[in-house]
Design an enzyme around this catalytic site. Structure first.
Site, PDB file in Angstrom:
ATOM      1  N   ASP A 164       0.836  -1.195   0.000  1.00 46.56           N
ATOM      2  CA  ASP A 164       0.000   0.000   0.000  1.00 46.56           C
ATOM      3  C   ASP A 164       0.862   1.232   0.000  1.00 46.56           C
ATOM      4  OD1 ASP A 164      -2.249  -1.448   2.505  1.00 46.56           O
ATOM      5  OD2 ASP A 164      -1.563  -2.124   0.551  1.00 46.56           O
ATOM      6  N   THR A 165       0.778   2.013  -1.015  1.00 47.89           N
ATOM      7  CA  THR A 165       1.636   3.218  -1.078  1.00 47.89           C
ATOM      8  C   THR A 165       1.820   3.607  -2.530  1.00 47.89           C
ATOM      9  OG1 THR A 165       3.050   2.892   0.862  1.00 47.89           O
ATOM     10  CG2 THR A 165       4.091   3.895  -0.963  1.00 47.89           C
ATOM     11  N   THR A 166       2.290   4.858  -2.724  1.00 48.02           N
ATOM     12  CA  THR A 166       2.921   5.149  -4.012  1.00 48.02           C
ATOM     13  C   THR A 166       4.205   5.886  -3.729  1.00 48.02           C
ATOM     14  OG1 THR A 166       0.710   5.580  -4.845  1.00 48.02           O
ATOM     15  CG2 THR A 166       2.529   6.048  -6.318  1.00 48.02           C
ATOM     16  N   SER A 223       1.625  -0.033  -4.224  1.00 49.70           N
ATOM     17  CA  SER A 223       0.394  -0.468  -4.904  1.00 49.70           C
ATOM     18  C   SER A 223      -0.091   0.565  -5.905  1.00 49.70           C
ATOM     19  CB  SER A 223      -0.701  -0.736  -3.877  1.00 49.70           C
ATOM     20  OG  SER A 223      -0.949   0.440  -3.134  1.00 49.70           O
ATOM     21  N   GLY A 224       0.066   1.830  -5.586  1.00 50.36           N
ATOM     22  CA  GLY A 224      -0.421   2.861  -6.493  1.00 50.36           C
ATOM     23  C   GLY A 224       0.386   2.968  -7.766  1.00 50.36           C
TER      24      GLY A 224
END
Lengths: 228, 218
Positions: free
Chosen positions: A28-30, A158-159
């Site tokens: 989860d993150t970009t 994820s982004g």
């Protein structure tokens, strides 16, 4: 990134169509890093989630490893913090022994060593970026699994899946520092708009010979795109 | 022992999917649809030149993604139902009718089917229209993307789409989006099929691999 969540890895073996998607939803993150002449620009969103709850909406995922070397963290918050602490220690020691600034490649190699050796236990996707006097601005990506490669521009988390097309089409070699900042901010904004696990503010940093300049772009100041 | 030495090729047992990139965009006066051409069964590519843009009527096309069998079947059924719906009338069907027929099937059989069709076309009443029918919803949109490759171009289309593009610009937008997605998605590739529909009819075009635009890492 998420905090101590038990996830089932067996979704990998069941449905071929969804393997890629479930793999990315845990990172989860970009995060993003771009090289330019004279340094690097790094950026990240600021959301940390435990399941659907946003545990921290103003996280700082850009972690200093040395004076002019940073890492962008994605994956498990605990794992990446632990690895970053260990590498910071090792690099600091190495730098004192050498009596000069460490190379970015050395920092990346230390990350890779740890991520590869403990690949079964860890869930960490890291982008190492910085400036050293020998090779200037460099970006190294160490994704889950522990490979390491240098790239002029790298995205993770994820982004990142949502912005591969945007980055591929808009990146040009030889951009200036301001162009890189704008490019990074826009790419992160687009990802945050589409990825539920990314959001909050955009944190940016420029690392060059002069040092590190950090900035934050708040929610209402993010670039707007004309999607109807 | 011999079964282990020569294991059965996985494409015999894997479901055939059009892991895919499909896109449809409205422009002033019509729509442009685009798709890649790869059909995979597991890791094998079983068809590298499949045209996933299927005509439902003269000026209404649908773009197929998901399970190849499911998508093709839905398209065939809707083709038939649309003819029944028109009957002997001389009027062309509305795009909305075709999209609703697709939606009805997708919704009624949503547990059994796994296909996503984007329906796009031109009719006299509302001009160019694009409808997404994912999982049985019906949503009219200025543009729609679908398939596994579409994840990678979400950022690109969000940033680059502008209202009221010309026909030429829309075609370029579609080809660029497909190329970027094919560059990143292992299940999309091959050639790009582009169909442009306006009041004069539908024009099909195939952009071969070496004619596709190149981006910085090539």
């Amino acid at each position: 990134m998420f905090i101590s969540q038990n996830f089932e890895m067996d979704s990998f073996s069941q449905n071929p169509e969804f393997t890629i998607h479930s793999f990315f939803t845990f990172l989860d993150t970009t995060i993003m890093a771009v090289e330019f002449e004279g340094g690097v620009v790094i950026g990240a969103d600021s959301r940390t989630t435990t399941g659907a709850y946003i545990a921290n909406r103003v996280t700082d995922k850009l972690t200093p490893i040395h004076e002019r070397i940073f890492c962008c963290r994605s994956g498990s918050a605990a794992d990446t913090q632990a690895i970053a602490d260990a590498v910071t220690y090792q690099l600091g020691f190495h730098s004192i022994e050498l009596d000069e600034a460490p190379l970015v490649q050395t920092a990346a190699s230390l990350f890779r060593e740890m991520c590869y050796r403990y690949r079964e236990e860890l869930m960490a996707g890291i982008i190492v970026a910085g400036w050293d006097p020998r090779r200037g601005g460099q970006v190294y990506t160490v994704p889950v699994g522990g490979m390491m490669t240098r790239q002029p521009v790298s995205v993770g988390g994820s982004g990142s899946s949502y912005i591969y097309g945007y980055v591929d089409s808009n990146y040009r070699a030889g951009m200036s520092k301001e162009e890189c900042l704008k490019f990074t901010a826009e790419a992160l904004t687009l990802a945050m708009e589409r990825d539920g696990s990314s959001g909050g503010v955009v944190r940016l940093a420029v690392i060059s010979e002069q040092g590190v300049e950090r900035q934050v772009i708040l929610g209402n100041q993010l670039p707007k795109f004309s999607t109807v | 022992m011999s079964e282990e030495l020569f294991p059965e090729p996985e494409w015999l047992s894997e479901e055939v999917k059009t892991g895919t990139t499909i896109i449809a965009v409205t422009f002033d006066g019509g729509v442009v649809l685009g798709s890649d051409s790869r059909v995979s069964a597991g890791e094998s590519v079983v068809n590298r030149v499949m045209n996933k843009l299927s005509p439902l009527h003269d000026k209404i096309y649908c773009a197929l993604s998901g399970s190849a069998a499911d998508a093709q079947t839905i398209a065939e059924i809707v083709n038939y139902q649309l003819d029944v719906h028109i009957g002997h009338s001389e009027d062309d069907p509305l795009v909305c009718s075709a999209a609703t027929l697709v939606k009805n099937i997708s919704y009624k059989y949503k547990e059994e089917l796994s296909a996503h069709l984007i329906v796009a076309g031109w009719d006299r009443k509302k001009g160019g229209q694009v409808y997404a029918t994912l999982n049985g919803l019906l949503s009219r949109q200025p543009f729609a993307i679908g398939g596994s490759g579409s994840f990678y171009i979400n950022g690109f289309v969000d940033a680059e789409y502008r209202k009221n593009m010309t026909k030429r610009e829309s075609q370029e937008f579609v080809v660029n989006a497909l190329t970027l997605a094919m560059g990143r998605d292992g299940s999309s590739g091959g050639v790009a099929y582009v169909v442009t529909i306006d009041k004069d009819g539908a024009e099909e075009k195939c952009v071969l691999g070496n004619e596709l635009p190149k981006f910085f890492d090539e």
